[in-house]
Design a protein around this motif. Structure first.
Motif, short mmCIF file in Angstrom:
data_model
loop_
_atom_site.label_atom_id
_atom_site.label_comp_id
_atom_site.label_asym_id
_atom_site.label_seq_id
_atom_site.Cartn_x
_atom_site.Cartn_y
_atom_site.Cartn_z
N LEU A 12 0.72 -1.32 0.13
CA LEU A 12 0.15 0.12 -0.04
C LEU A 12 0.97 1.26 0.01
O LEU A 12 0.64 2.01 -0.61
N LEU A 13 1.88 1.26 0.93
CA LEU A 13 2.83 2.38 0.70
C LEU A 13 3.35 2.51 -0.66
O LEU A 13 3.72 3.68 -0.85
N LEU A 14 3.74 1.45 -1.20
CA LEU A 14 4.62 1.56 -2.55
C LEU A 14 3.47 2.06 -3.46
O LEU A 14 3.75 3.07 -4.24
N GLU A 15 2.12 1.75 -3.47
CA GLU A 15 1.09 2.20 -4.42
C GLU A 15 0.88 3.93 -3.98
O GLU A 15 0.47 4.43 -4.92
N LYS A 16 0.97 4.25 -2.77
CA LYS A 16 0.80 5.46 -2.34
C LYS A 16 2.06 6.49 -3.09
O LYS A 16 1.80 7.64 -3.23
N ARG A 17 3.28 5.89 -3.10
CA ARG A 17 4.30 6.78 -3.71
C ARG A 17 4.24 7.22 -5.15
O ARG A 17 4.43 8.07 -5.75
N ASP A 18 3.22 6.14 -5.81
CA ASP A 18 2.77 6.65 -7.17
C ASP A 18 1.85 7.42 -7.13
O ASP A 18 0.55 7.42 -6.84
N HIS A 19 1.90 8.76 -7.42
CA HIS A 19 1.10 10.03 -7.27
C HIS A 19 -0.11 9.78 -7.95
O HIS A 19 -1.19 10.16 -7.77
N CYS A 21 -1.52 6.82 -8.63
CA CYS A 21 -2.20 5.81 -8.22
C CYS A 21 -2.68 4.58 -9.18
O CYS A 21 -3.97 4.68 -9.30
N ARG A 22 -1.79 4.23 -10.15
CA ARG A 22 -2.17 3.48 -11.15
C ARG A 22 -2.45 2.07 -10.95
O ARG A 22 -2.32 1.12 -11.74
N ASP A 23 -2.44 1.66 -9.39
CA ASP A 23 -2.59 0.05 -9.20
C ASP A 23 -1.57 -0.70 -9.74
O ASP A 23 -1.75 -1.74 -10.37
N ARG A 24 -0.19 -0.39 -9.61
CA ARG A 24 0.93 -1.03 -10.28
C ARG A 24 1.88 -1.73 -9.18
O ARG A 24 2.75 -2.06 -9.63
N ALA A 25 1.38 -1.32 -7.73
CA ALA A 25 2.27 -1.89 -6.79
C ALA A 25 2.53 -3.21 -6.68
O ALA A 25 3.54 -3.85 -6.17
N VAL A 26 1.58 -4.13 -7.23
CA VAL A 26 1.84 -5.65 -7.46
C VAL A 26 1.15 -6.05 -8.59
O VAL A 26 0.20 -5.45 -9.24
N ILE A 27 1.78 -7.11 -9.15
CA ILE A 27 1.49 -7.55 -10.51
C ILE A 27 -0.08 -7.93 -10.41
O ILE A 27 -0.41 -8.66 -9.50
N ALA A 31 -6.61 -5.97 -6.47
CA ALA A 31 -7.63 -6.75 -6.89
C ALA A 31 -7.24 -8.39 -6.73
O ALA A 31 -7.76 -9.24 -6.17
N ARG A 32 -6.13 -8.54 -7.49
CA ARG A 32 -5.54 -9.79 -7.57
C ARG A 32 -4.84 -10.08 -6.50
O ARG A 32 -4.90 -11.37 -5.92
N PHE A 33 -4.39 -9.26 -5.65
CA PHE A 33 -3.53 -9.77 -4.35
C PHE A 33 -4.58 -10.06 -3.25
O PHE A 33 -4.16 -10.58 -2.41
N ALA A 34 -6.00 -9.67 -3.44
CA ALA A 34 -6.85 -9.91 -2.51
C ALA A 34 -6.90 -11.46 -1.98
O ALA A 34 -7.08 -11.64 -0.80
#
Length: 829
Positions: A12-19, A21-27, A31-34
């Motif tokens: 989540l912190l990695l996603e937050k660094r992407d201003h 918020c393109r949902d690219r922190a995890v492959i 939603a896939r990580f859920a």
């Protein structure tokens, strides 16, 4: 080692660094990580944290669906919820389901050992509470998070029992709700004892007059009870159940259901179902659900566990279908459907429940199929202008005239590729109907428009044959010579690198190959037409990978397996369909005969007689399903036996899937040149081998093959001027096997056989691959054409009003569609 909370927090912190918020922190996005979070956090925190874990999983799924401007706030809320931990999360009530067998204490019941007086009249049946009339709840956008709770959250289900239930596919509470009975025992017929008749399935309500256990001569415990209801007496016997001495006692009122037997002239029950008399009966006196079982799980225990789960959770499920749709198509709400499919009040209620759940399965799949068609057509493709004079010149250069059906199909394709919408067409035609020449003309038109084309075949043998056919046809075509190359796993070294360079640079116009075409190193300069032959033999991702080699290219998928209309509406519902239903002139009809094992020598003698006339024959080895390696070994052994013991004076060749490409090519070339009299082969000859002089197809172990596959074998002969024959030798003479083979003998219509094959084996086996993309239908029948057409109409009308399923009341339905397609069950290409 980081905890699940640590891992998710870092993401989540990695996603937050992407201003942005393109949902690219995890492959695959959050939603896939859920699912990963649900599994790992569930193990770490246990059932007590089910609601907290489920809430976070739901928010992860919602995040990927949110607009970018909404995501920063959603991230902050997720981080706060994660920091709070499970102890501060309000817990949604999770049922603690008891699975202990209920007992009933009746007023005035005599103590054990006392003899009860017969009742003056048969007792009235218990008033089983019917499902209350429910006002259907409006569609919700959220499901209770507890549905994903592991089965260990249910009281009475420990880790060992959970492992056993996992063998039945039961891992979560949702799994239990959708774990449908495989059949029902109808014990709803309630009768007094004096009206029982031998052989009928009935239920009686009686008091135990006397009961006791003894042992047989072999030491087996036998428990007997004399039952009475005031109208008569009947004996019930149970074998190898000594514990019944503690459960069935004199004076107790019980309900008994089963088949009325007869022993020494008296009516009796043998090992019937029973339970104490109580307000709601589960095991007797009703339509009793019968579930699949596994070792360590008995029927009564499982039925009680399912009942308590359904009773608690079904009323809490929001319905993903809008009320207007349910009303229009006469569907009960989801909660009622689940309650009634498990424990139906009567046959009518069961039929309504099954209809609703079958409609559900097909509707969700159809929405996905039609949305894929919509998405495919929403992105523009590359129009390929077709010069009519050029097309006529191509057709005039052919060594034969196209049939009317071929011309009709070609017109469909020409109109498609000239459009700015990408073609997405299924071309089906029986064996030998002339699909390949239609594809060749289409590819030539693509090249004439300045683009490239590719054809992918499932086997090297078939790819090599297509390559030779295309090379011969392209050599006859007018205009600039078409450069066609073959790319398979056998092409290596400098030759492969030259093909790669030609495709990337554009000097190679047409590529024909196998899976080798979808390697990352293969790059096309301008791939605008993709042809996939025998497409059901490829996995979904393999088909999609070739398509992705170009920018939204036109797609033509071909199959020689006739597709019943029911599958056209489902698995290929996103495709336009063309059918070549006319055979080229000169094709010989093939005479088919079914032979029993004792007639094998007659078959060998017939093969010998045809060879004596200068003809050739195929002998297909029995199908070995374990692996291609074992099948190849069996083929080698059969080949040696035939060469040594049966045809020592004839020239035999061997062909199987484990041979190298050049070895296969050498054998096939020798057979085509007439240097071999008999080709012994595995099912690799099912498609693509064209030897006009071959007049006999002898299939050993014919009952092991599907009807459509046998029809494909039959299509390998009858391609020349001589009468041809297909001999089906069955190793097993069972009635079912013989019926299937007689169907092949009775008709040469591939569509009739395909429908029969679908009904007999279901879509998974019919398509010959587990990667077919067909979802696992638990309730719907793929052969129910009437329901399929109704559902497709409903889905099409539904998407006309909301093509993206974006309306708030459709969010839960959209999630169900996404879940199906994200799981890979609904993927088609």
């Amino acid at each position: 080692m980081p905890t699940p909370v640590d891992t998710l927090k870092n993401i989540l912190l990695l996603e937050k660094r992407d201003h942005d918020c393109r949902d690219r922190a995890v492959i695959g996005g959050l939603a896939r990580f859920a699912d990963t979070w649900l599994r790992d956090a569930g193990r770490t925190f246990g059932p007590e944290a089910t609601a907290w874990v489920g809430e976070i999983a739901q928010r992860l799924r919602d995040y990927s669906a949110r607009a970018p401007q909404e995501r920063p706030q959603a991230l902050e809320e997720l981080l706060r919820l994660l920091e709070a931990g499970p102890q501060k999360m309000p817990v949604e009530p999770t049922p603690h389901l008891s699975v202990e067998e209920p007992t009933v204490s009746l007023p005035g019941e005599p103590s054990a050992g006392a003899l009860a007086e017969p009742a003056p009249a048969p007792p009235a049946p218990p008033a089983r509470p019917r499902a209350p009339e429910r006002r259907p709840s409006p569609p919700s956008t959220e499901e209770p998070s507890g549905l994903k709770a592991p089965l260990t959250a249910i009281r009475g289900v420990g880790s060992k029992q959970a492992e056993r239930l996992a063998r039945l596919g039961l891992r979560t509470i949702r799994d239990v709700l959708y774990f449908f009975p495989r059949r029902y025992d109808d014990y709803s017929c309630l009768k007094p004892i004096n009206r029982l008749e031998y052989g009928e399935e009935v239920t009686i309500i009686a008091r135990v007059w006397e009961a006791g256990a003894r042992e047989s001569r072999s030491g087996m415990p036998i428990f007997k009870a004399i039952l009475t209801d005031g109208t008569g007496f009947i004996e019930a016997t149970w074998f190898n159940q000594p514990f019944l001495s503690e459960r069935i006692r004199p004076g107790q009122q019980i309900v008994v259901s089963g088949r009325v037997d007869e022993y020494l002239g008296h009516l009796c029950f043998t090992s019937p179902e029973w339970e104490p008399l109580q307000p709601e009966l589960l095991h007797t006196g009703r339509l009793v659900p019968v579930y699949p079982l596994t070792e360590g799980v008995n029927a009564k225990w499982l039925r009680q566990m399912v009942h308590r789960t359904v009773e608690y959770w079904a009323p809490r499920l929001p319905d993903h279908l809008p009320p207007a749709l349910r009303e229009e198509y006469g569907l009960v709400d989801l909660s009622t459907a689940l309650q009634q499919v498990h424990f139906p009040d009567d046959q009518k209620a069961l039929e309504k429940a099954r209809y609703r759940l079958a409609f559900d399965e097909l509707f969700i799949f159809q929405l996905g199929v039609l949305r894929q068609r919509y998405i495919w057509r929403s992105v523009p493709g590359q129009p390929l202008p077709v010069d009519s004079a050029m097309l006529e010149a191509l057709l005039q250069s052919l060594p034969f005239s196209l049939t009317g059906a071929q011309r009709r199909v070609l017109n469909h394709i020409v109109a498609d590729i000239a459009s700015s919408y990408p073609m997405n067409r299924l071309l089906q035609g029986d064996v030998g109907s002339g699909k390949t020449v239609v594809a060749a003309v289409a590819m030539a038109l693509a090249v004439a428009a300045g683009a490239q084309a590719a054809l992918m075949a499932p086997t090297e043998i078939l790819a090599e044959q297509h390559y030779r056919t295309f090379s011969n046809l392209f050599a006859r075509f007018p205009g600039k010579p078409i450069q066609v190359r073959l790319l398979t796993g056998s092409v290596t070294g400098a030759e492969r690198e030259a093909i790669y360079a030609g495709l990337a640079g554009g000097s190679v116009d047409v590529a024909v190959g196998t899976h080798a075409l979808i390697q990352e190193s293969v790059i096309f300069r301008n791939l605008a037409l993709v042809v996939i032959d025998e497409q059901h033999r490829f996995g979904v991702r393999q088909r999609a990978a070739l398509r992705q080699k170009g920018y939204n290219p036109h797609l033509l998928v071909m199959t020689a397996t006739p597709i019943p209309r029911s599958l056209q509406l489902t698995l290929w519902g996103h495709l336009d369909v063309s059918v070549i239903d006319e055979m080229p002139p000169g094709r010989q009809p093939v005479t088919t005969r079914v032979l029993m094992p004792r007639e094998r020598e007659r078959a060998y003698a017939f093969v010998r007689s045809q060879v004596a006339k200068g003809r050739q024959a195929f002998i297909i080895c029995p199908l070995v399903e374990e692996s291609e390696k074992i099948e190849a070994k069996a083929a080698v052994e059969e080949y040696e036996r035939l060469r040594r013991d049966v045809f020592p004076d004839l020239r035999l060749g061997l062909l199987h899937g484990r041979m190298k490409g050049d070895e296969k090519d050498a054998v096939m070339s020798a057979f085509a040149r007439g240097e071999l009299d008999i080709l012994v082969a595995t099912s690799v000859v099912e498609v693509g081998i064209d030897v006009p002089n071959a007049t006999v197809m002898l299939v050993e172990g014919a009952e092991r093959f599907g009807l459509a596959q046998l029809h494909q074998f039959r299509g390998r002969v009858g391609r020349g001027e001589h009468p041809s024959y297909c001999l089906l030798v069955a190793e097993s003479a069972s009635a079912e096997a013989e019926e299937r083979l007689r169907a092949v003998e009775a008709t040469t219509d591939g569509f009739v056989l395909a429908q029969k094959d679908l009904e007999l084996r279901g879509p998974g086996e019919f398509l010959g691959t587990r990667q077919s993309g067909m979802p696992d239908l638990k309730m719907a029948s793929i052969a129910d054409l009437r329901l399929l057409e109704r559902v497709r109409e409903a889905a099409a009308r539904f998407l006309e009003a909301d093509s993206s399923l974006e309306q708030p009341e459709h969010r839960l339905l959209a999630r169900r569609v996404e879940d199906l397609w994200a799981s890979g069950e609904g993927e088609v290409s």
